[in-house]
Design a protein around this motif. Structure first.
Motif, PDB file in Angstrom:
ATOM      1  N   TRP A 523       1.267  -5.171  -4.494  1.00  0.00           N
ATOM      2  CA  TRP A 523       0.708  -4.631  -5.381  1.00  0.00           C
ATOM      3  C   TRP A 523      -0.373  -4.182  -5.354  1.00  0.00           C
ATOM      4  O   TRP A 523      -0.705  -2.355  -5.554  1.00  0.00           O
ATOM      5  CB  TRP A 523       0.782  -5.378  -6.796  1.00  0.00           C
ATOM      6  CG  TRP A 523       1.772  -5.934  -7.503  1.00  0.00           C
ATOM      7  CD1 TRP A 523       2.088  -7.345  -7.041  1.00  0.00           C
ATOM      8  CD2 TRP A 523       3.008  -6.074  -6.706  1.00  0.00           C
ATOM      9  NE1 TRP A 523       2.703  -7.955  -7.194  1.00  0.00           N
ATOM     10  CE2 TRP A 523       4.046  -6.692  -7.623  1.00  0.00           C
ATOM     11  CE3 TRP A 523       3.389  -4.756  -7.823  1.00  0.00           C
ATOM     12  CZ2 TRP A 523       5.409  -6.834  -7.480  1.00  0.00           C
ATOM     13  CZ3 TRP A 523       4.894  -4.125  -7.568  1.00  0.00           C
ATOM     14  CH2 TRP A 523       5.854  -5.464  -7.596  1.00  0.00           C
ATOM     15  N   ASP A 524      -2.018  -4.242  -4.947  1.00  0.00           N
ATOM     16  CA  ASP A 524      -2.824  -4.204  -4.546  1.00  0.00           C
ATOM     17  C   ASP A 524      -2.798  -3.006  -3.427  1.00  0.00           C
ATOM     18  O   ASP A 524      -3.463  -1.677  -3.862  1.00  0.00           O
ATOM     19  CB  ASP A 524      -4.450  -5.118  -4.264  1.00  0.00           C
ATOM     20  CG  ASP A 524      -4.449  -6.049  -5.210  1.00  0.00           C
ATOM     21  OD1 ASP A 524      -4.400  -5.205  -6.548  1.00  0.00           O
ATOM     22  OD2 ASP A 524      -5.345  -7.281  -4.936  1.00  0.00           O
ATOM     23  N   ARG A 527      -1.374   0.091  -4.779  1.00  0.00           N
ATOM     24  CA  ARG A 527      -2.305   1.286  -6.136  1.00  0.00           C
ATOM     25  C   ARG A 527      -3.100   1.491  -5.311  1.00  0.00           C
ATOM     26  O   ARG A 527      -3.883   2.851  -6.185  1.00  0.00           O
ATOM     27  CB  ARG A 527      -2.496   0.576  -7.057  1.00  0.00           C
ATOM     28  CG  ARG A 527      -3.503  -0.794  -6.711  1.00  0.00           C
ATOM     29  CD  ARG A 527      -3.637  -1.847  -8.185  1.00  0.00           C
ATOM     30  NE  ARG A 527      -4.719  -2.600  -8.050  1.00  0.00           N
ATOM     31  CZ  ARG A 527      -5.999  -3.085  -8.090  1.00  0.00           C
ATOM     32  NH1 ARG A 527      -6.501  -1.817  -8.132  1.00  0.00           N
ATOM     33  NH2 ARG A 527      -6.653  -3.772  -7.813  1.00  0.00           N
ATOM     34  N   TRP A 528      -3.725   0.768  -4.204  1.00  0.00           N
ATOM     35  CA  TRP A 528      -4.710   2.059  -3.475  1.00  0.00           C
ATOM     36  C   TRP A 528      -4.416   2.911  -2.823  1.00  0.00           C
ATOM     37  O   TRP A 528      -5.328   3.655  -2.221  1.00  0.00           O
ATOM     38  CB  TRP A 528      -5.459   1.121  -3.091  1.00  0.00           C
ATOM     39  CG  TRP A 528      -6.139  -0.026  -3.757  1.00  0.00           C
ATOM     40  CD1 TRP A 528      -6.656   0.336  -5.156  1.00  0.00           C
ATOM     41  CD2 TRP A 528      -6.532  -1.462  -3.059  1.00  0.00           C
ATOM     42  NE1 TRP A 528      -7.843  -1.277  -5.146  1.00  0.00           N
ATOM     43  CE2 TRP A 528      -7.622  -2.377  -4.517  1.00  0.00           C
ATOM     44  CE3 TRP A 528      -6.763  -2.404  -2.198  1.00  0.00           C
ATOM     45  CZ2 TRP A 528      -8.010  -3.208  -3.960  1.00  0.00           C
ATOM     46  CZ3 TRP A 528      -6.965  -3.832  -1.685  1.00  0.00           C
ATOM     47  CH2 TRP A 528      -7.734  -4.175  -2.987  1.00  0.00           C
ATOM     48  N   ASN A 529      -3.373   2.897  -2.920  1.00  0.00           N
ATOM     49  CA  ASN A 529      -2.367   4.126  -1.253  1.00  0.00           C
ATOM     50  C   ASN A 529      -3.038   3.588  -0.293  1.00  0.00           C
ATOM     51  O   ASN A 529      -2.982   4.603   1.227  1.00  0.00           O
ATOM     52  CB  ASN A 529      -3.052   5.199  -1.496  1.00  0.00           C
ATOM     53  CG  ASN A 529      -2.056   6.090  -3.469  1.00  0.00           C
ATOM     54  OD1 ASN A 529      -0.336   6.145  -2.738  1.00  0.00           O
ATOM     55  ND2 ASN A 529      -2.810   6.772  -3.582  1.00  0.00           N
ATOM     56  N   GLU A 530      -2.888   2.049  -0.114  1.00  0.00           N
ATOM     57  CA  GLU A 530      -3.507   2.380   1.475  1.00  0.00           C
ATOM     58  C   GLU A 530      -2.040   1.319   2.562  1.00  0.00           C
ATOM     59  O   GLU A 530      -1.082   1.830   1.252  1.00  0.00           O
ATOM     60  CB  GLU A 530      -4.572   0.753   1.897  1.00  0.00           C
ATOM     61  CG  GLU A 530      -6.138   0.802   0.650  1.00  0.00           C
ATOM     62  CD  GLU A 530      -6.571  -0.283   0.948  1.00  0.00           C
ATOM     63  OE1 GLU A 530      -6.313  -1.059   1.981  1.00  0.00           O
ATOM     64  OE2 GLU A 530      -8.282  -0.047   1.036  1.00  0.00           O
ATOM     65  N   SER A 531      -2.015   1.502   3.238  1.00  0.00           N
ATOM     66  CA  SER A 531      -1.130   1.668   4.436  1.00  0.00           C
ATOM     67  C   SER A 531      -0.818  -0.211   3.952  1.00  0.00           C
ATOM     68  O   SER A 531      -1.675  -1.089   4.707  1.00  0.00           O
ATOM     69  CB  SER A 531      -1.220   1.745   5.837  1.00  0.00           C
ATOM     70  OG  SER A 531      -0.234   1.211   6.510  1.00  0.00           O
ATOM     71  N   LEU A 532       1.219  -0.352   4.148  1.00  0.00           N
ATOM     72  CA  LEU A 532       1.190  -1.793   4.241  1.00  0.00           C
ATOM     73  C   LEU A 532       1.825  -2.099   6.070  1.00  0.00           C
ATOM     74  O   LEU A 532       2.002  -3.000   6.002  1.00  0.00           O
ATOM     75  CB  LEU A 532       2.481  -1.431   3.271  1.00  0.00           C
ATOM     76  CG  LEU A 532       2.615  -1.864   1.878  1.00  0.00           C
ATOM     77  CD1 LEU A 532       4.091  -1.075   1.352  1.00  0.00           C
ATOM     78  CD2 LEU A 532       1.589  -2.859   1.033  1.00  0.00           C
ATOM     79  N   SER A 533       1.487  -1.135   6.343  1.00  0.00           N
ATOM     80  CA  SER A 533       2.202  -1.790   7.949  1.00  0.00           C
ATOM     81  C   SER A 533       1.655  -2.016   9.289  1.00  0.00           C
ATOM     82  O   SER A 533       1.752  -1.884   9.583  1.00  0.00           O
ATOM     83  CB  SER A 533       2.950  -0.476   8.012  1.00  0.00           C
ATOM     84  OG  SER A 533       3.756   0.741   6.956  1.00  0.00           O
TER      85      SER A 533
END
Length: 582
Positions: A523-524, A527-533
């Protein structure tokens, strides 16, 4: 919330529910009208909402992030992270359970004023009604928060949408063609419900003495009747303290980059600070808060008085000796299945004990002895090659040719070279000949999470050293957490940080470390718009002791996936607007 499945589930639970609370006598089928003179039946509607809380166990959705992988090929989060996430297959969905709970709560709120909550005590009925209303409004806000966290997102035009707002009960004859509200409208509704909850509930459920009646009830009731309604036996049900914690979580979400249209960072810092001020601010941090689950703190868990909390815990589940944590996650040499495997990515996020990141040339990090001189939390949270662990204080060896704990040795072995340590009680024995269970509880909300929420929001609002009206800054909070963790003092690395951006980076890393494996990182990142990849990596140690970082699992996410999908069947059946990309 418009599926036939939901309707069937809701109606089933409404008219059957928990066996001990809602079951009618033989050949006496209940109807909704039964609640007016049957307080237990009426309360059952409220209690069924508690059943839908998702934090009764740890989700380990870390497996969907760069913090962990799983050796279970059927793990839903593994499938999600490797390309299987869709609007039809979504293990992070909160839709059905949250709306089922909200419908119970709406039915309850529509009927509670007519219920005969008590037949003795002049003002007892009204006090029960107040308490139950407070719980219902607080729970409704919490379930809306879960829905927004999982399903809020942007449409093709870039508009930030929430979910349908439901404040009235629905049944099989209701129209389910309800459009999505904006994110701002949803947050407004959540705050309204939280404010109502606080107006009805005590700060904590505690027995009071003569002269301590709240002003609201003075001259209307007795101390004994007040304790009957608001006394200590209700601990772990929603109180104002818990509601304030929920508000802090909501405000942090709403102020975050992915959702920042309605709540300022100043507000997010203030509401988190209000909770922390109740325990004395930074001075109230629990010295053992980072390892509240450990064997060393086991006596605290084993001896908890019913309903009471350790210093670190704001809200928790009941204590139980039944837990899958150790069977699922002990290494195979200790009769476990080794399911959750921390990544090298997470291991590299732990600094050295001197506080410097391992990438800093002055840190003293030795890639040939990568676990020496590290932040003590690395040893507290992760089992690496040579860790001493378990009821017999065994050495866990993960190198090649070291036995069943070695990387990839058997199906239950680690894929990354690491096993989970955090959350596990190492005085549990899974050996059938010497089996020993121990007590556990799940933390629904703990103060370290709120300290980190305050630090994040305060830094964004006022910079590293601003404190608003609370008297402590983001730097003060992070200093206390790192000192508790065992970072050498003075913490010269923390002292060297002067910019908001550098403090943001440190706070996010501290949040990653302190809250790892508690279901926050997925979730963090979003919400930070950081990459999940980021590709998940591991550590392969050869039989001659050479260390090699290896890629373990490629993540297959797209940028639009920072906002999760609405369930496919909802969108198709009712022509609802889907989040862009799904």
């Amino acid at each position: 919330m418009k599926t036939n499945l939901f309707i069937l589930l809701a109606l089933f639970f409404i008219f059957t529910g928990c066996e001990d609370l809602l079951s009618p006598a033989d050949e006496n089928n209940p109807t909704l009208e039964n609640i007016y003179e049957d307080a237990a039946y009426a309360e059952g509607l409220l209690l069924n909402a508690y059943v839908f809380l998702p934090s009764g166990s740890y989700s380990f959705n870390d497996v969907a992030t760069d913090d962990a992988v799983s050796n279970d090929p059927n793990n839903n989060y593994l499938a999600m992270a490797t390309g299987g996430w869709s609007a039809m297959e979504n293990p992070t969905s909160r839709w059905v359970n949250s709306y089922a709970a909200i419908n119970y709560l709406n039915i309850f709120l529509a009927e509670t004023d007519q219920v005969e909550w008590a037949t003795t005590g002049e003002y007892v009925k009204e006090m029960f009604n107040d308490r139950f209303k407070g719980e219902a409004y607080g729970l409704r806000a919490l379930f809306m928060y879960y829905l927004l966290e999982a399903h809020a997102g942007k449409d093709a035009g870039g508009n930030l949408l929430g979910v349908p707002i439901l404040t009235e009960p629905l049944d099989g004859q209701s129209s389910y063609d309800i459009p999505r509200s904006t994110f701002e409208q949803c947050i407004t509704q959540v705050y309204e419900d939280l404010t109502k909850a606080e107006s009805y509930l005590p700060l904590d459920f505690e027995d009071i003495q003569e002269g301590e009646l709240p002003s609201k009830y003075q001259g209307k009731t007795s101390v004994s009747d007040y304790n009957r309604v608001f006394g200590a036996y209700n601990r772990q049900r929603l109180s104002t303290r818990i509601v304030k914690g929920i508000r802090a979580k909501v405000a942090l979400l709403a102020a975050s980059p992915a959702f920042n249209e309605t709540t300022s960072w100043e507000n997010a810092a203030d509401v988190a600070g209000q909770v922390l001020d109740l325990i004395g601010g930074v001075a109230g941090i629990d010295p053992q808060g980072g390892t509240w689950y450990s064997k060393e703190n086991g006596s605290t868990t084993d001896n908890l008085v019913v309903g009471t909390n350790p210093q670190e815990i704001l809200w928790r589940t009941n204590v139980s000796e039944e837990s899958d944590l150790e069977p699922d996650n002990y290494p195979p040499s200790l009769y476990g299945s080794g399911r959750v495997n921390p990544t090298q990515n997470l291991v590299d996020a732990f600094p050295m004990a001197n506080g410097l990141p391992i990438a800093d040339g002055a840190s003293g990090y030795d890639e040939n002895n990568p676990y020496v001189g590290r932040d003590p939390r690395l040893n507290d949270y992760i089992l690496y090659n040579g860790s001493v662990f378990g009821p017999g204080s065994s050495s866990i060896l993960t190198s090649e040719d070291s036995g069943e704990d070695g990387i990839g040795a058997i199906a239950k072995s680690t894929r990354t070279g690491y096993y989970l340590r955090k959350l596990l009680r190492e005085d549990v024995n899974l050996d059938a000949a010497n089996k020993a269970n121990k007590k556990h509880y799940v933390s629904r909300m703990r103060y370290t999470e709120l300290f980190l929420a305050y630090a994040e929001a305060a830094n964004e609002a006022w910079g590293p050293d601003g404190s608003g009206s609370h008297g402590y800054s983001a730097r003060d909070v992070i200093a206390a957490i790192r000192q508790r963790a065992g970072i050498s003092q003075p913490d010269n690395y923390l002292a060297s940080i002067s910019s908001l951006a550098d403090m943001r980076k440190l706070i996010r890393n501290e949040r990653r470390l302190e809250l790892c494996f508690e279901g926050n990182r997925f979730w963090d990142l979003r919400r930070w718009n950081e990459s999940l990849s980021e590709t998940a990596r591991g550590m392969r140690i050869s039989s001659n002791g050479a260390y090699q970082v290896v890629n373990i699992e490629k993540r297959q996410y797209q940028d639009y996936m920072n906002y999760g999908p609405l369930p496919y069947q909802e969108v198709i059946k009712w022509n609802m607007t889907q989040n862009v990309g799904w």
